[in-house]
Design an enzyme around this catalytic site. Structure first.
Site, PDB file in Angstrom:
ATOM      1  N   GLY A   1      43.252  41.907  29.104  1.00 31.67           N
ATOM      2  CA  GLY A   1      43.596  43.264  29.115  1.00 31.67           C
ATOM      3  C   GLY A   1      44.854  43.279  29.691  1.00 31.67           C
TER       4      GLY A   1
ATOM      5  N   ARG B   1      41.913  39.698  23.514  1.00 28.29           N
ATOM      6  CA  ARG B   1      40.993  39.072  24.042  1.00 28.29           C
ATOM      7  C   ARG B   1      40.805  38.035  22.619  1.00 28.29           C
ATOM      8  NH1 ARG B   1      39.796  41.042  28.807  1.00 28.29           N
ATOM      9  NH2 ARG B   1      39.997  43.518  29.195  1.00 28.29           N
TER      10      ARG B   1
ATOM     11  N   ASP C   1      41.488  35.880  34.865  1.00 34.19           N
ATOM     12  CA  ASP C   1      40.657  34.850  34.785  1.00 34.19           C
ATOM     13  C   ASP C   1      40.442  34.071  33.386  1.00 34.19           C
ATOM     14  OD1 ASP C   1      40.023  34.167  37.610  1.00 34.19           O
ATOM     15  OD2 ASP C   1      38.218  35.303  37.452  1.00 34.19           O
TER      16      ASP C   1
ATOM     17  N   THR D   1      46.497  41.410  35.928  1.00 36.28           N
ATOM     18  CA  THR D   1      45.401  42.216  35.636  1.00 36.28           C
ATOM     19  C   THR D   1      45.015  43.290  36.578  1.00 36.28           C
ATOM     20  OG1 THR D   1      42.744  42.278  35.838  1.00 36.28           O
ATOM     21  CG2 THR D   1      43.868  40.534  36.901  1.00 36.28           C
TER      22      THR D   1
ATOM     23  N   ASP E   1      42.905  44.440  37.728  1.00 39.07           N
ATOM     24  CA  ASP E   1      41.523  44.427  38.573  1.00 39.07           C
ATOM     25  C   ASP E   1      41.591  43.991  40.197  1.00 39.07           C
ATOM     26  OD1 ASP E   1      40.079  45.596  36.562  1.00 39.07           O
ATOM     27  OD2 ASP E   1      39.222  43.780  35.718  1.00 39.07           O
TER      28      ASP E   1
ATOM     29  N   ASP F   1      41.054  40.913  40.623  1.00 38.25           N
ATOM     30  CA  ASP F   1      39.741  40.088  41.141  1.00 38.25           C
ATOM     31  C   ASP F   1      40.027  38.538  40.654  1.00 38.25           C
ATOM     32  OD1 ASP F   1      40.533  40.044  38.337  1.00 38.25           O
ATOM     33  OD2 ASP F   1      38.735  40.488  37.654  1.00 38.25           O
TER      34      ASP F   1
ATOM     35  N   ARG G   1      34.811  46.081  36.016  1.00 42.00           N
ATOM     36  CA  ARG G   1      33.530  45.633  35.664  1.00 42.00           C
ATOM     37  C   ARG G   1      32.599  44.846  36.837  1.00 42.00           C
ATOM     38  NH1 ARG G   1      34.255  43.255  30.200  1.00 42.00           N
ATOM     39  NH2 ARG G   1      35.032  45.338  29.520  1.00 42.00           N
TER      40      ARG G   1
HETATM   41  O1  F6P Z   1      40.403  43.502  33.167  1.00 38.38           O
HETATM   42  C1  F6P Z   1      40.997  44.755  33.061  1.00 38.38           C
HETATM   43  C2  F6P Z   1      40.035  45.770  32.617  1.00 38.38           C
HETATM   44  O2  F6P Z   1      40.664  47.001  32.373  1.00 38.38           O
HETATM   45  C3  F6P Z   1      38.803  45.912  33.366  1.00 38.38           C
HETATM   46  O3  F6P Z   1      38.792  46.856  34.415  1.00 38.38           O
HETATM   47  C4  F6P Z   1      37.691  46.512  32.436  1.00 38.38           C
HETATM   48  O4  F6P Z   1      36.578  46.156  32.833  1.00 38.38           O
HETATM   49  C5  F6P Z   1      38.118  45.707  31.125  1.00 38.38           C
HETATM   50  O5  F6P Z   1      39.491  45.192  31.429  1.00 38.38           O
HETATM   51  C6  F6P Z   1      38.040  46.497  29.621  1.00 38.38           C
HETATM   52  O6  F6P Z   1      38.576  45.803  28.896  1.00 38.38           O
HETATM   53  P1  F6P Z   1      38.738  46.223  27.406  1.00 38.38           P
HETATM   54  O7  F6P Z   1      40.181  46.967  27.420  1.00 38.38           O
HETATM   55  O8  F6P Z   1      38.573  45.146  26.525  1.00 38.38           O
HETATM   56  O9  F6P Z   1      37.772  47.197  26.933  1.00 38.38           O
END
Ligand code: F6P
Length: 322
Positions: free
Chosen positions: A11, A72, A103, A125, A127, A129, A171
Site C-alpha cells: 500500500g 502488491r 511487513d 505504511t 497503518d 503496524d 485491517r
Molecule cells: O496497509 C495500508 C492499507 O491502507 C491498510 O490500512 C488497508 O487495510 C490496506 O492497505 C488496503 O489495501 P488495498 O489498497 O490493497 O485495498
C-alpha cells in the site's frame, strides 16, 4: 559498492516520495548509481527499471503516492517469483536493494537477503503496524486526513443531532482509528485488537452520553472491524436516533504528506544510504526512543505487536461518560 536500487511496495503511503528523494540524492552525492524499480517487486521481476539522477527526484516531496508506483506482488510469494527477482537483481548488478513498505514488503526483502542480496528496509505504511519501529512513514498524514474528514462529518452530525459512524483504514491494526478518535473527541472506538464490544455496548455508551447532555455522537471504527453501515442501522433501529455511516477508505492514503512524514521520510532515506556506505547488511531502519536506528531485518519482522491500551482507554476516559 557501486549501484543501489530502490522500490516502493505494498500500500502506498504519503511521504514515500521524500524517502525516494533522500535515497537518490544521498547516494548520488556518494557517487553511487541509483536504479528506481517501478511497481515494487513486480517491476523487479519484470525488469521495469529507470536510472535515477539527482534531478529525477526534483519536486516530488509535495506529492502523495509514490513516483515509482507500487503493487502488491503475488508472484513474490512463490519460490519461482522470488528466484526471478533475485536473478534480476544480479543481472542489473545491484549491490543493495532499498525496500520501502510494510511487513509484506519486508518479508520479500528478507527472503531476497537469504539468497544473498543485501537489503535495507524503510518502514512506509499508513497503518503504524510494524512493532520494531515507533514510526512508519505515512501514518501522520493518514491521521490528519482522517481527523479533518471527521471534523467535517461532525458539523453535519451536530446540526442533525445524529450518530455518525466513521470507518477508517487499518485491517489488523487500530492505531489510525485510536489516534483519529482521540484527536476528534469521539465517544467510542472499535479496533481489531479488542473485539469484545458488541453493538449493544456501543448503544449503551451513546445513550449514557446523551443522558449526560450530548446531542450528537461520533464513533470511530477501524476497517478490521468493518460493518459500519450495519452498526448505524442497528443504532437507528434500536434507539430511534438518526444514524449515518461514512467509510473514509483510500482517501487516507492520498494527499500531500505532512511535515512529519516528509521529515521522517527524508531522514530515514538519508540514514539508509549512510549505513549502506558504512557496510551494514540486511537492516531495517527504525525510530527507537525518538532516534533513528537500525535492526536486523529478520529480527525486525519477529517483533511482537504491543497494543497501545492507554490510547484505547483514553477515548472513553475523555468522553462524557468518563
Ligand atoms: O496497509 C495500508 C492499507 O491502507 C491498510 O490500512 C488497508 O487495510 C490496506 O492497505 C488496503 O489495501 P488495498 O489498497 O490493497 O485495498
Amino acid at each position: 559498492m557501486k549501484k543501489i536500487a530502490i522500490l516502493t511496495s505494498g500500500g502506498d503511503a504519503p511521504g514515500m516520495n521524500s524517502v525516494i528523494r533522500a535515497v537518490v540524492r544521498s547516494a548520488v552525492k556518494e557517487n553511487l548509481q541509483v536504479t528506481g524499480i517501478r511497481r515494487g517487486y513486480e517491476g523487479l521481476i519484470s525488469g521495469d527499471i529507470e536510472e535515477m539522477r539527482a534531478d529525477s527526484v526534483s519536486d516530488i516531496s509535495d506529492h502523495g503516492g509514490t513516483m515509482l508506483l507500487s503493487a502488491r506482488c503475488e508472484e513474490m510469494r512463490t519460490e519461482q517469483g522470488l528466484k526471478r527477482a533475485y536473478e534480476m537483481a544480479k543481472i542489473f548488478s545491484f549491490d543493495a536493494l532499498v525496500v520501502v513498505g510494510g511487513d509484506g514488503s519486508f518479508t520479500g526483502a528478507k527472503k531476497l537477503s537469504e539468497l544473498g542480496l543485501n537489503v535495507i528496509g524503510i518502514p512506509g505504511t499508513i497503518d503504524l503496524d510494524m512493532p520494531y519501529t515507533e514510526y512508519t512513514v505515512g501514518f501522520d498524514t493518514a491521521v490528519n486526513t482522517g481527523m479533518e474528514a471527521i471534523s467535517k462529518i461532525r458539523d453535519t452530525t451536530f446540526s442533525h443531532e445524529r450518530v455518525s459512524i466513521v470507518e477508517v483504514m487499518g485491517r489488523n491494526c487500530g492505531a489510525i482509528a485510536m489516534w483519529c478518535a482521540v484527536a476528534s473527541g469521539a465517544d467510542e472506538v472499535l479496533v481489531p485488537e479488542v473485539r469484545d464490544k458488541k453493538p449493544e455496548d456501543v448503544i449503551k455508551q451513546i445513550l449514557t452520553n446523551r443522558a449526560k447532555g450530548k446531542k450528537h455522537n461520533l464513533i470511530v471504527v477501524a476497517e478490521g472491524i468493518g460493518k459500519s453501515q450495519e452498526l448505524a442501522s442497528k443504532i437507528e433501529e434500536i434507539t430511534g436516533i438518526s444514524s449515518r455511516a461514512t467509510i473514509l477508505g483510500h482517501l487516507q492514503r492520498g494527499g500531500a504528506p505532512s511535515a512529519v512524514d516528509r521529515i521522517h521520510g527524508s531522514a530515514m532515506g538519508n540514514f539508509a544510504v549512510e549505513i549502506l556506505i558504512a557496510g551494514e547488511k540486511n537492516r531495517a531502519i527504525m525510530v527507537k526512543d525518538g532516534k533513528y536506528g537500525h535492526m536486523d531485518i529478520e529480527q525486525a519482522l519477529e517483533q511482537t505487536p504491543v497494543f497501545d491500551q492507554s490510547m484505547y482507554n483514553r477515548v472513553r476516559n475523555l468522553s462524557l461518560t468518563g
